[in-house]
Write an enzyme that holds these catalytic residues in place. Structure first.
Site, PDB file in Angstrom:
ATOM      1  N   TYR A  86     -82.018  29.342 -38.145  1.00 20.63           N
ATOM      2  CA  TYR A  86     -81.899  27.872 -37.551  1.00 20.63           C
ATOM      3  C   TYR A  86     -81.937  26.942 -38.296  1.00 20.63           C
ATOM      4  O   TYR A  86     -80.652  25.822 -37.763  1.00 20.63           O
ATOM      5  CB  TYR A  86     -83.397  28.396 -37.252  1.00 20.63           C
ATOM      6  N   ASP A 140     -76.393  28.439 -25.670  1.00 25.34           N
ATOM      7  CA  ASP A 140     -76.308  27.314 -26.996  1.00 25.34           C
ATOM      8  C   ASP A 140     -75.463  28.618 -28.226  1.00 25.34           C
ATOM      9  O   ASP A 140     -75.918  29.624 -28.622  1.00 25.34           O
ATOM     10  CB  ASP A 140     -77.426  26.156 -26.776  1.00 25.34           C
ATOM     11  N   HIS A 164     -74.551  24.557 -24.556  1.00 30.13           N
ATOM     12  CA  HIS A 164     -74.751  22.314 -24.839  1.00 30.13           C
ATOM     13  C   HIS A 164     -74.145  21.483 -25.533  1.00 30.13           C
ATOM     14  O   HIS A 164     -74.471  20.274 -24.669  1.00 30.13           O
ATOM     15  CB  HIS A 164     -76.376  22.562 -24.865  1.00 30.13           C
ATOM     16  N   LYS A 277     -76.413  10.920 -32.540  1.00 29.32           N
ATOM     17  CA  LYS A 277     -76.270  10.039 -31.207  1.00 29.32           C
ATOM     18  C   LYS A 277     -76.240   8.654 -31.970  1.00 29.32           C
ATOM     19  O   LYS A 277     -76.807   7.380 -30.655  1.00 29.32           O
ATOM     20  CB  LYS A 277     -78.042   9.991 -31.055  1.00 29.32           C
ATOM     21  N   ASP A 370     -71.456  13.864 -27.936  1.00 32.55           N
ATOM     22  CA  ASP A 370     -72.658  14.284 -27.500  1.00 32.55           C
ATOM     23  C   ASP A 370     -71.893  15.003 -25.907  1.00 32.55           C
ATOM     24  O   ASP A 370     -71.418  14.862 -24.869  1.00 32.55           O
ATOM     25  CB  ASP A 370     -73.701  13.101 -26.738  1.00 32.55           C
ATOM     26  N   VAL A 375     -80.258  11.640 -20.952  1.00 30.16           N
ATOM     27  CA  VAL A 375     -81.210  10.466 -20.642  1.00 30.16           C
ATOM     28  C   VAL A 375     -80.366   8.940 -19.811  1.00 30.16           C
ATOM     29  O   VAL A 375     -81.052   8.792 -18.857  1.00 30.16           O
ATOM     30  CB  VAL A 375     -81.891   9.877 -22.181  1.00 30.16           C
ATOM     31  N   TYR A 499     -37.315  39.841 -12.384  1.00 32.15           N
ATOM     32  CA  TYR A 499     -35.931  40.943 -13.014  1.00 32.15           C
ATOM     33  C   TYR A 499     -36.021  40.708 -14.051  1.00 32.15           C
ATOM     34  O   TYR A 499     -35.604  42.013 -15.629  1.00 32.15           O
ATOM     35  CB  TYR A 499     -35.091  39.810 -12.701  1.00 32.15           C
TER      36      TYR A 499
HETATM   37  C1  GDG Z   1     -78.665  19.263 -25.546  1.00 30.22           C
HETATM   38  C2  GDG Z   1     -76.408  18.441 -26.344  1.00 30.22           C
HETATM   39  C3  GDG Z   1     -77.318  18.263 -23.632  1.00 30.22           C
HETATM   40  C4  GDG Z   1     -86.770  12.785 -25.205  1.00 30.22           C
HETATM   41  N1  GDG Z   1     -87.652  11.977 -25.949  1.00 30.22           N
HETATM   42  C5  GDG Z   1     -88.870  12.313 -25.071  1.00 30.22           C
HETATM   43  C6  GDG Z   1     -87.782  13.512 -24.338  1.00 30.22           C
HETATM   44  N2  GDG Z   1     -87.206  13.752 -24.179  1.00 30.22           N
HETATM   45  C7  GDG Z   1     -86.298  14.774 -22.927  1.00 30.22           C
HETATM   46  C8  GDG Z   1     -85.569  13.281 -22.347  1.00 30.22           C
HETATM   47  C9  GDG Z   1     -84.091  14.576 -22.033  1.00 30.22           C
HETATM   48  C10 GDG Z   1     -84.143  15.433 -23.789  1.00 30.22           C
HETATM   49  O1  GDG Z   1     -84.881  14.773 -23.980  1.00 30.22           O
HETATM   50  C11 GDG Z   1     -83.219  14.425 -24.178  1.00 30.22           C
HETATM   51  O2  GDG Z   1     -81.212  15.277 -23.779  1.00 30.22           O
HETATM   52  P1  GDG Z   1     -80.143  15.603 -23.927  1.00 30.22           P
HETATM   53  O3  GDG Z   1     -79.115  15.159 -23.222  1.00 30.22           O
HETATM   54  O4  GDG Z   1     -80.165  13.670 -24.152  1.00 30.22           O
HETATM   55  O5  GDG Z   1     -80.528  15.561 -25.466  1.00 30.22           O
HETATM   56  P2  GDG Z   1     -80.025  17.017 -26.398  1.00 30.22           P
HETATM   57  O6  GDG Z   1     -81.875  17.112 -26.978  1.00 30.22           O
HETATM   58  O7  GDG Z   1     -79.064  16.659 -28.061  1.00 30.22           O
HETATM   59  O8  GDG Z   1     -79.485  18.144 -25.879  1.00 30.22           O
HETATM   60  C12 GDG Z   1     -77.014  17.422 -24.344  1.00 30.22           C
HETATM   61  C13 GDG Z   1     -78.322  18.934 -23.213  1.00 30.22           C
HETATM   62  O9  GDG Z   1     -78.595  19.672 -24.948  1.00 30.22           O
HETATM   63  C14 GDG Z   1     -78.347  19.851 -21.470  1.00 30.22           C
HETATM   64  O10 GDG Z   1     -76.858  20.620 -21.867  1.00 30.22           O
HETATM   65  O11 GDG Z   1     -77.025  16.584 -22.554  1.00 30.22           O
HETATM   66  O12 GDG Z   1     -75.677  16.933 -25.102  1.00 30.22           O
HETATM   67  O13 GDG Z   1     -76.881  17.518 -26.744  1.00 30.22           O
HETATM   68  O14 GDG Z   1     -84.432  15.488 -20.987  1.00 30.22           O
HETATM   69  O15 GDG Z   1     -85.316  13.205 -21.444  1.00 30.22           O
HETATM   70  N3  GDG Z   1     -89.514  13.192 -23.269  1.00 30.22           N
HETATM   71  C15 GDG Z   1     -90.296  13.525 -23.372  1.00 30.22           C
HETATM   72  N4  GDG Z   1     -90.802  12.474 -24.428  1.00 30.22           N
HETATM   73  C16 GDG Z   1     -89.501  11.745 -25.039  1.00 30.22           C
HETATM   74  O16 GDG Z   1     -90.171  11.511 -26.134  1.00 30.22           O
HETATM   75  N5  GDG Z   1     -91.130  13.882 -22.278  1.00 30.22           N
END
Ligand code: GDG
Length: 746
Positions: A86, A140, A164, A277, A370, A375, A499
């Site tokens: 990991y 993933d 992802h 990011k 990304d 978000v 052919y």
């Molecule tokens: C990977 C890929 C792809 C964040 N801070 C808080 C919180 N979050 C939640 C957000 C969102 C999630 O975490 C972050 O998702 P992202 O898509 O922005 O990024 P990764 O974690 O890097 O995810 C990415 C994703 O997989 C899906 O395929 O989009 O590109 O890198 O849902 O809401 N949630 C809470 N508190 C926080 O402080 N509750």
């Protein structure tokens, strides 16, 4: 109902630190996305690591609780396995490369061994609980070897894989010391999904560059297995946001924040504290804005950086740098009443997150790279919380987030250009209401419609419909009598014959491969038979007309673009699409390669362009051809073309044309009850894929193929044709002679 075993590094539950601690359902993008899966169609079971190291004596009890109460199957890992698989291989070598960061890639053999062992542990756990007709969906980069392991152990299982993260250009992924094993691992899947078409294109080009595997637009064949490739942009769980935005607790939090920042405009950033990011670059842009904008004193930057991967050195350094920069900028630009950056280095509750998304005037989402970025989509989903006074904010989005390919009405920026980002902030903060509404309306419709259930259902439905494993064609000799019998019993039989490589062996110069006496003799016999003959070739019309025009055959030229009926002199088109704008740039790049590859020639056809390298020094030319194909994939990502690397040729042709479509056209016209399609190369595979009970498909020579039968080469195939021409026609066949295209005397 289909059972789907959903395999990801982490289970959707979190264990406490002791065996008796309560188990909590965890939140997160993937968990939320999968909550949207259609429960009437699929029964989802989760398999993964529970997130903590569990003592052996407690494993059995925890396993039972997880299984019975949460339908989860845990894969327990030791401290060393977590370190190697990991923190090590996954997060210190794969994550950086998948995000274009070669400098941060750290690889060790020990980590690799742990990665292989843990993937195998996951495979064993899947195999222990999966029945043959279950679906396994792997997620993933932590589990890239798993699809191949499953395929080898249980070929009947349907296995899907979704990445992802981005899949980077082959120049980047080839830096990984185990690149070939990783790509091979993925190719064990029946369906491999990506967020965007660029990631899919990069994967195809890497499979070619690193494993020499040719592919079509959405399939790669390796050995006797076909992997489908697809683009499935992930969405958010829109329902959970709609619900949250109606809860009283949400409104309470919202009002609290509104009061707190009553006289301020809010610019929001939310993400894990990850170098991909772009946080340091973003802070530079914020500083540029603060130094130059008259609005600076009225703006607060709410910056949520969720702790992540603290065990990895680069993440510890990043955290220190960010804290240092935030402190420095706040020190420089704060007043007695106000600090411009409100930095929160912890995860906040969902309700608080939704309230922040809702009151934010601007979301500043500027990753350097990304996969998708949820978000951005979540911010959009929360902007309509107050429909009566709809006063939406503005999304500033990096062009390097997968989401930028969908959210076209955001202000799209280059995150490396701090001036552009600072100017976009200025623009967003002064944007008129009507423009904000118009931009947000379009994006809201998209985000709410193409949500997580759309994503998950789309992937699973395509996985279910994936073609069964590719059977290798059976050796023809054993089946010749069956084929002859089938033809004899047909009332309306037809042959579709490629052919070059099928009826005639290759020559150094294509123009020398004209019909010889033996072939002419067979043509004459076929002309006198009661079977409709179609010659279907990539050759131009002029060649077919010159050498085959006197036989009563339908001639189909340029891979199915044009045809000429027997006895007629005019050529007709099978394709009305006239978008050939891609041709000139393709010829230009072919010319470039012509300069450095002595002996190659370029052939321009109406709907395709071919780069021939039959006469070149073979090893060098093959290498150049691979390079050329790679460049073409990069250049032609969105053009309506297919790139085909065939026998000493590279051909770019319009996707609106292929031999399969031409065959379908004639089957529909003539109601044939038995057709034989025969060919030797990749372009003939489109004929073999025609869906018809009447089809008998024959592959000439070696190589993977979807054909039902295989025959060794041109000579044995001509012998078969001779036997076919000697068949006595079916008694009913003659009565229909007048309906057949009129035959000329041989
Ligand atoms: C990977 C890929 C792809 C964040 N801070 C808080 C919180 N979050 C939640 C957000 C969102 C999630 O975490 C972050 O998702 P992202 O898509 O922005 O990024 P990764 O974690 O890097 O995810 C990415 C994703 O997989 C899906 O395929 O989009 O590109 O890198 O849902 O809401 N949630 C809470 N508190 C926080 O402080 N509750």
């Amino acid at each position: 109902m289909k059972k789907v075993i959903n395999v990801a590094n982490r289970l959707p539950v979190t264990l406490g630190s002791t065996a008796s601690s309560p188990i909590r359902k965890s939140s997160g993008g993937l968990v939320a996305a999968l909550e949207g899966v259609n429960n009437d169609e699929f029964q989802l079971q989760s398999l993964g690591w529970p997130g903590v190291v569990v003592d052996e004596q407690n494993q059995q009890a925890i396993s039972s609780t997880l299984k019975n109460d949460y339908d989860c199957i845990p894969v327990f890992l030791s401290e060393d396995e977590v370190d190697g698989y990991y923190h090590g291989l996954s997060n210190s070598s794969l994550w950086p490369l998948l995000h274009y960061n070669r400098v941060y890639m750290r690889y060790s053999e020990a980590d690799w061994q742990a990665y292989v062992a843990v993937n195998q542990k996951f495979a064993n756990a899947v195999l222990a609980s999966a029945q043959d007709d279950d679906i396994v969906w792997v997620h993933d980069y932590h589990l890239m070897l798993l699809p191949e392991m499953l395929r080898k152990a249980r070929p009947a299982l349907k296995v899907g894989f979704f990445l992802h993260t981005p899949f980077p250009s082959s120049e980047i992924i080839r830096c990984h010391p185990r690149r070939t094993e990783l790509i091979r691992g993925l190719l064990g899947a029946d369906l491999i999904g990506f967020h965007t078409s660029s990631y899919l294109r990069h994967f195809r080009s890497s499979a070619l560059q690193l494993l020499g595997l040719e592919s079509e637009m959405t399939t790669i064949t390796s050995g006797n297995h076909v992997s489908s490739l697809g683009v499935f942009p992930i969405g958010i769980n829109s329902g959970s946001f709609e619900q949250e935005l109606k809860r009283p607790e949400f409104f309470d939090t919202l009002v609290e924040y509104q009061n707190n920042w009553a006289d301020k405009k809010i610019v929001l950033s939310v993400e894990r504290l990850d170098y991909s990011k772009g946080l340091l670059r973003r802070l530079e842009a914020i500083e540029t804005f603060l130094a130059n904008s008259e609005q600076a004193k009225d703006v607060v930057f709410v910056f949520i950086g969720v702790p992540t991967r603290g065990e990895v050195k680069e993440y510890q350094e990043l955290r220190e740098k960010i804290e240092g920069e935030v402190g420095r900028i706040n020190g420089l630009y704060a007043s007695v009443q106000h600090s411009p950056i409100h930095f929160i280095h912890q995860s906040i509750p969902f309700t608080a997150l939704c309230a922040l998304y809702s009151i934010a005037d601007v979301a500043l989402v500027t990753p350097l790279v990304d996969g998708m970025n949820l978000v951005a989509k979540e911010f959009i989903a929360c902007q309509g919380y107050h429909p009566e006074s709809y006063d939406p904010g503005v999304l500033i989005l990096s062009e390097f987030a997968g989401a930028a390919q969908e959210l076209l009405n955001a202000i799209i920026v280059n995150p490396y250009d701090k001036l552009e980002v600072a100017n976009s902030l200025e623009k967003a903060l002064t944007m008129p209401l009507a423009e904000r509404q118009e931009r947000m309306n379009y994006m809201t419709a998209r985000v709410m419609q193409f949500d997580s259930s759309h994503w998950a259902d789309g992937f699973l439905m395509q996985l279910i419909s994936h073609r069964e494993k590719l059977p290798q064609p059976q050796n023809m000799l054993a089946n010749e009598s069956i084929i002859l019998q089938a033809l004899q019993q047909a009332k309306r039989p037809a042959l579709f014959l490629d052919y070059d490589g099928t009826l005639r062996d290759f020559e150094d110069k294509p123009e020398d491969a004209t019909p010889d006496l033996h072939l002419k003799g067979i043509f004459t016999q076929l002309a006198n038979s009661a079977i409709d003959i179609f010659i279907i070739s990539g050759r131009p019309a002029s060649f077919l007309e010159q050498w085959l025009g006197d036989y009563p055959f339908t001639l189909i030229a340029e891979h199915g673009n044009r045809y000429r009926l027997p006895g007629e002199s005019d050529w007709q088109s099978l394709n009305n699409n006239t978008d050939h704008n891609w041709k000139n740039p393709v010829v230009d790049i072919f010319r470039l390669y012509e300069g450095s590859t002595p002996g190659c020639t370029i052939e321009e056809k109406q709907t395709s362009v071919v780069w021939h390298y039959r006469q070149c020094e073979p090893v060098y030319a093959k290498w150049k051809a691979n390079q050329l194909v790679h460049d073409l994939y990069d250049m032609l990502g969105n053009s309506p073309v297919e790139i085909h690397h065939g026998k000493r040729i590279v051909e770019v042709s319009s996707i609106h044309i292929n031999k399969g479509r031409a065959v379908e056209h004639f089957i529909n016209q003539h109601n044939y009850d038995r057709i034989i399609c025969a060919g030797d190369d990749q372009t003939d595979e489109t004929m073999f894929r025609v869906e018809s009970d009447a089809l008998i498909s024959i592959k000439i020579g070696e190589g993977d193929s979807l054909a039902q039968h295989r025959i060794a080469g041109v000579i044995p195939f001509l012998n078969l044709l001779q036997n076919i021409s000697n068949l006595t026609p079916h008694p009913d066949q003659e009565q229909e002679q007048d309906q057949l295209p009129q035959k000329l005397a041989g």
